[in-house]
Structures are given as C-alpha cells and as structure tokens.
Design a protein around this motif. Structure first.
Motif: not given
Length: 190
Positions: A140-141, A107
């Motif tokens: 995660k997004d 990330y």
C-alpha cells in the motif's frame, strides 16, 4: 605495510559484521518489541554462513528495502528445519497464513513485529530456491515486497541472529506464521 593495511581493513569489516548480525542478540519469541536492525547484503551459503561483508547500501530498519540492490533469496538447513528460505544474510523468511494471495495483509503493528521482506529490484534465487516461484508485489505504501510461490515474505523481529527461527508457528495478528520451504510451502510440525 600493504598486507597489514589489508588485514586491518578485513578485521574492521568482520567486526562491523559481527555487530550488525548480533545487534542486541536476544532469542525472545515476543511479537511486541520493535527491532531496527536491517538485513545486510551478503550471500549465504547452503549452511547459512555469510561469504561477503555488508555493503554501504544497507537500510536502517528491517522493513526498509535494501537500497540499490535486488534481494537474494537462498535456502539453508539450520537446527531441526530443512531447506527453508533465508535472505542473503541468512535471516529467516516467513509466510503469514492470513495472506490468501500475493498481496500482503500485514500492516501497521503487524508490519512492525513482522517486517516485510522488501527489495528495490528483481529478487534473485540461489541455493535450491526456484527462480520461477520468486516474484514481487506492491504494498500500500508503494514499496516492493518479495513473494515466493504466491506468499508474501516477512522477517520476524524476534530473530536477531543468522539462522534464528523464533517466529516458526507463532500465532499473531489473527493467523499463524511459518517458515517457508524451497517448494513454496509452510514448514510445520516442530
């Protein structure tokens, strides 16, 4: 007149594809720049040559999904590497040894240098890629990353042209990056 118009349209599409594929044409192995060229939606042959022009549903950055379409994952043999995974445009795909499951650990700055291979639909396997090994995971997004044999897939921002493999065996962000073969394993020993 109609043939002239068709040839003009075909020439314009070919010129646009050349600009898209080459972008800034550099073979740098650096992992600190921020590329913004996206993979196009075309089908790669076994040699990695494109057989269709990009559609208008391309994304604006390498970490953005190809809007409205599923990704096509293929294999190619370019240079010294045999049967490694590429996207539909022939852009090389990598695995990250720090990923120990289908969930990505890359990330922020890592995802800038190594953009995740994203899709908005179910990815499709062609040219020797095993459809049963192809899946996705949610980042995660909320975006959907392509996974092959349990490995989340990534691009390398230093690969600017079809068939570039500048990220092979690079060490960055705490682990090594490898091309991935059709069996779903890393390619090493360059």
């Amino acid at each position: 007149m109609r043939n002239t118009r068709s040839l003009t349209t075909a020439a314009a599409v070919a010129a646009a594809l050349a600009i898209l594929v080459c972008g800034g044409c550099s073979s740098s192995k650096s992992t600190t720049s921020t590329a913004t060229t996206a993979p196009a939606t075309v089908t790669a042959t076994a040699t990695g040559s494109p057989t269709a022009a990009p559609t208008s549903t391309e994304s604006a950055s390498p970490s953005a999904a190809i809007s409205g379409t599923a990704a096509t994952i293929s294999s190619t043999t370019v240079g010294k590497y045999q049967n490694f995974l590429v996207d539909a445009r022939g852009k090389s795909l990598y695995l990250f040894e720090a990923d120990t499951s289908s969930a990505s650990t890359c990330y922020d700055a890592c995802a800038t240098a190594w953009p995740p291979a994203l899709t908005t639909g179910a990815p499709t396997a062609t040219n020797g890629v095993d459809q049963a090994k192809l899946s996705t995971s949610t980042r995660k997004d909320g975006t959907t990353q392509i996974v092959y044999n349990g490995h989340p897939l990534y691009y390398f921002e230093g690969d600017t042209a079809q068939g570039d493999t500048n990220g092979e065996e690079s060490s960055a962000f705490g682990a090594t990056w490898y091309l991935i073969n059709t069996a779903g394993n890393k390619i090493e020993g360059s």
